[in-house]
Design a protein around this motif. Structure first.
Motif, PDB file in Angstrom:
ATOM      1  N   THR A   6      24.104  -3.960  53.364  1.00 44.23           N
ATOM      2  CA  THR A   6      25.254  -3.295  52.746  1.00 44.23           C
ATOM      3  C   THR A   6      26.504  -4.143  52.927  1.00 44.23           C
ATOM      4  O   THR A   6      26.739  -4.689  54.015  1.00 44.23           O
ATOM      5  CB  THR A   6      25.471  -1.917  53.385  1.00 44.23           C
ATOM      6  N   SER A   8      30.787  -4.972  52.625  1.00 47.40           N
ATOM      7  CA  SER A   8      32.085  -4.365  52.923  1.00 47.40           C
ATOM      8  C   SER A   8      33.144  -4.956  51.999  1.00 47.40           C
ATOM      9  O   SER A   8      33.062  -6.144  51.648  1.00 47.40           O
ATOM     10  CB  SER A   8      32.464  -4.650  54.383  1.00 47.40           C
ATOM     11  N   PRO A   9      34.129  -4.169  51.531  1.00 43.97           N
ATOM     12  CA  PRO A   9      34.413  -2.785  51.905  1.00 43.97           C
ATOM     13  C   PRO A   9      33.463  -1.795  51.239  1.00 43.97           C
ATOM     14  O   PRO A   9      32.874  -2.090  50.186  1.00 43.97           O
ATOM     15  CB  PRO A   9      35.845  -2.591  51.409  1.00 43.97           C
ATOM     16  N   LEU A  10      33.328  -0.630  51.839  1.00 45.11           N
ATOM     17  CA  LEU A  10      32.525   0.435  51.265  1.00 45.11           C
ATOM     18  C   LEU A  10      33.261   1.080  50.088  1.00 45.11           C
ATOM     19  O   LEU A  10      34.478   0.933  49.939  1.00 45.11           O
ATOM     20  CB  LEU A  10      32.219   1.493  52.320  1.00 45.11           C
ATOM     21  N   THR A  11      32.515   1.790  49.255  1.00 54.90           N
ATOM     22  CA  THR A  11      33.117   2.525  48.143  1.00 54.90           C
ATOM     23  C   THR A  11      34.186   3.473  48.673  1.00 54.90           C
ATOM     24  O   THR A  11      33.926   4.221  49.621  1.00 54.90           O
ATOM     25  CB  THR A  11      32.048   3.338  47.391  1.00 54.90           C
ATOM     26  N   TYR A  19      31.702  12.934  50.235  1.00 59.47           N
ATOM     27  CA  TYR A  19      31.444  11.499  50.200  1.00 59.47           C
ATOM     28  C   TYR A  19      30.025  11.233  50.685  1.00 59.47           C
ATOM     29  O   TYR A  19      29.533  11.897  51.604  1.00 59.47           O
ATOM     30  CB  TYR A  19      32.439  10.767  51.097  1.00 59.47           C
ATOM     31  N   THR A  21      27.223   7.689  51.109  1.00 64.74           N
ATOM     32  CA  THR A  21      26.705   6.351  50.841  1.00 64.74           C
ATOM     33  C   THR A  21      25.641   6.056  51.885  1.00 64.74           C
ATOM     34  O   THR A  21      25.610   6.677  52.958  1.00 64.74           O
ATOM     35  CB  THR A  21      27.824   5.292  50.866  1.00 64.74           C
ATOM     36  N   ASN A  22      24.759   5.128  51.585  1.00 63.19           N
ATOM     37  CA  ASN A  22      23.656   4.807  52.481  1.00 63.19           C
ATOM     38  C   ASN A  22      23.683   3.335  52.858  1.00 63.19           C
ATOM     39  O   ASN A  22      23.837   2.461  51.993  1.00 63.19           O
ATOM     40  CB  ASN A  22      22.312   5.147  51.828  1.00 63.19           C
ATOM     41  N   PHE A  23      23.526   3.050  54.141  1.00 58.26           N
ATOM     42  CA  PHE A  23      23.407   1.682  54.618  1.00 58.26           C
ATOM     43  C   PHE A  23      21.955   1.223  54.474  1.00 58.26           C
ATOM     44  O   PHE A  23      21.019   2.009  54.640  1.00 58.26           O
ATOM     45  CB  PHE A  23      23.834   1.577  56.076  1.00 58.26           C
ATOM     46  N   LEU A  53      25.880   7.845  55.461  1.00 61.39           N
ATOM     47  CA  LEU A  53      27.267   8.145  55.798  1.00 61.39           C
ATOM     48  C   LEU A  53      27.722   9.261  54.867  1.00 61.39           C
ATOM     49  O   LEU A  53      27.859   9.055  53.657  1.00 61.39           O
ATOM     50  CB  LEU A  53      28.135   6.903  55.631  1.00 61.39           C
ATOM     51  N   PHE A  81      32.749  -3.019  58.953  1.00 63.56           N
ATOM     52  CA  PHE A  81      32.987  -2.430  57.636  1.00 63.56           C
ATOM     53  C   PHE A  81      34.399  -1.856  57.558  1.00 63.56           C
ATOM     54  O   PHE A  81      34.976  -1.440  58.561  1.00 63.56           O
ATOM     55  CB  PHE A  81      31.978  -1.304  57.355  1.00 63.56           C
ATOM     56  N   LEU A  83      36.700   0.998  55.201  1.00 60.34           N
ATOM     57  CA  LEU A  83      36.587   2.142  54.293  1.00 60.34           C
ATOM     58  C   LEU A  83      37.977   2.746  54.112  1.00 60.34           C
ATOM     59  O   LEU A  83      38.672   3.021  55.093  1.00 60.34           O
ATOM     60  CB  LEU A  83      35.625   3.193  54.851  1.00 60.34           C
TER      61      LEU A  83
END
Length: 334
Positions: A6, A8-11, A19, A21-23, A53, A81, A83
Motif C-alpha cells: 500500500t 502513501s498518502p492514503l485516500t 471511511y 481502506t485495506n492495507f 482501516l 503513512f 492520512l
C-alpha cells in the motif's frame, strides 16, 4: 519479512463520513497480522489485525503514523503513512484565492492529462486579464503548448445541509481566445470520495473579460465536491475568482451572511459551526439554534434546568427561523 504494498498518502477521509481502506502486503509467511507501530490514527478510526482501516473520523486532521505487518513466522516490516481527514465546509461557502499565491486550504488538484498545475496569481498570461477579479489573486491554468493539459481544481468537501434541495454555485470566469487557440473549462461534481465525477457544465468559447457564472448544483448533499476542470492549450489561460456556494432560502445561510462578511466566509476561521468569534463559549451553530448574535458575547441565552415540583426541567431559547434544525432534548441517569 512481508513487504507492505500500500502506498502513501492514503485516500483522504472526510470528518463525519464513514471511511474504509485495506492495507496489502506480499512475501513472507502467511497469515499476516497488522498493527500500528507508532503514532496514532485520526480519532474515530481503527486498524484491524487483518489490515482493514475503518471507522468514522470525528475531527479534521493531517497525521503520520507507522504501520507494522508481521508474517506467520514473526518477521515484520513497517512503513510510514500519511492520512488527511478533511473538514466539511458548511454553506454559505466562499473562496477568494487570497492565500499568498499558494493553493487555499482544503483545495486539491487532479492531473487528468499532463502535469500542469493551477497557479494563483493576479490576472492571466500577458495581462489577459490584467488583474484578479477581486483582491490580489485568482486561480489560473495556462500552458505554452497546443497539446492539451487538463487539470481539475477540486473544492474542499462541502456540507450542503440535510434539507437543502437547491444550491447555487457562482464564480467569476475569464478565458480569452488567442488566435487560433481557445482554452476550455468544465465543471464536475461528486458526492463521495470514491464515486465518479459527473459533468454538469462546460464553457468552450471566448470569455474575453471577467464574467459572472451562476449555476444550480445538481443533487446537493451533506458531502459534496466541485471540480473546475481546465483544458489549457495555448490560449491566454483559464482564470477563476471569487467562488461561492449558497443555498437560496436556507435559514442558516441567511443567518451566516447576515452576521459575517464575504471575506470572513471565504477565510472560514470565524464562520464555522464550531467557531466562537465572540469568545462567550457558545459555538456558532448553537448561537444560531438559540437565536443569539455570534458577534456579541452573551451567555444569558444558554439552556438552564433543574428540578421543579419533582420534575426535571429544561429551559432553552429556540430560533423560530431555524427550520433546518431539529431540537431534541436528551436525558441520562448520571
Amino acid at each position: 519479512p512481508p513487504t507492505i504494498q500500500t502506498g502513501s498518502p492514503l485516500t483522504p477521509g472526510v470528518e463525519g463520513v464513514a471511511y474504509s481502506t485495506n492495507f496489502t502486503a506480499s512475501g513472507g509467511v502467511l497469515p499476516y497480522t497488522w498493527s500500528i507501530a507508532s503514532n496514532a490514527l485520526p480519532p474515530g478510526l481503527t486498524l484491524t489485525s487483518a489490515g482493514a482501516l475503518t471507522g468514522t473520523p470525528t475531527t479534521a486532521a493531517s497525521v503520520y503514523f507507522r504501520v507494522r505487518v508481521a508474517g506467520g513466522n514473526g518477521k515484520a516490516s513497517t512503513n510510514l503513512f500519511s492520512l488527511t481527514v478533511q473538514g466539511r465546509r458548511p454553506l454559505p461557502f466562499a473562496e477568494t484565492f487570497e492565500n499568498g499565491g499558494a493553493i487555499p486550504s482544503g483545495w486539491s488538484q487532479d492531473y487528468v492529462t499532463n502535469a500542469t498545475g493551477w497557479a494563483f496569481q493576479s490576472g492571466g498570461y500577458n495581462s489577459h486579464p490584467t488583474n484578479a477579479h477581486g483582491g490580489t489573486y485568482n486561480a489560473y491554468l495556462f500552458v505554452k503548448n497546443r497539446s492539451p493539459s487538463v487539470t481539475r481544481l477540486v473544492s474542499p468537501p462541502l456540507d450542503c445541509g440535510a434539507a437543502t434541495t437547491n444550491a447555487v454555485l457562482s464564480f467569476w470566469h475569464c478565458m480569452p481566445y488567442w488566435n487560433p487557440d481557445q482554452d476550455e473549462l468544465r465543471l464536475y461534481y461528486k458526492s463521495s470520495s470514491t464515486s465518479s465525477w459527473t459533468l454538469f457544465a462546460a464553457f468552450t468559447t471566448n470569455t474575453a473579460a471577467w464574467t459572472l457564472r451562476t449555476l444550480a448544483l445538481p443533487s446537493p448533499s451533506r458531502t459534496y465536491w466541485i471540480a473546475f476542470e481546465g483544458t489549457a492549450k495555448y490560449g491566454y489561460g483559464v482564470c477563476l475568482d471569487d467562488v461561492s456556494v449558497i443555498a437560496p432560502g436556507s435559514p442558516h445561510g441567511a443567518w451566516t451572511t447576515n452576521h459575517f462578511t464575504f471575506a470572513e466566509i471565504a477565510a472560514g476561521a470565524v464562520t464555522g459551526d464550531r467557531a466562537d468569534p465572540d469568545g462567550d463559549g457558545i459555538p456558532n451553530l448553537l448561537e444560531y439554534a438559540l437565536g443569539l448574535d455570534p458577534r456579541v458575547a452573551d451567555t444569558n441565552g444558554v439552556p438552564t434546568g433543574g428540578l421543579l415540583g419533582g420534575y426535571l426541567t429544561l429551559n432553552y431559547r429556540q430560533n423560530k427561523q431555524a427550520t433546518d434544525l431539529v431540537y431534541l432534548p436528551q436525558a441520562c441517569t448520571n
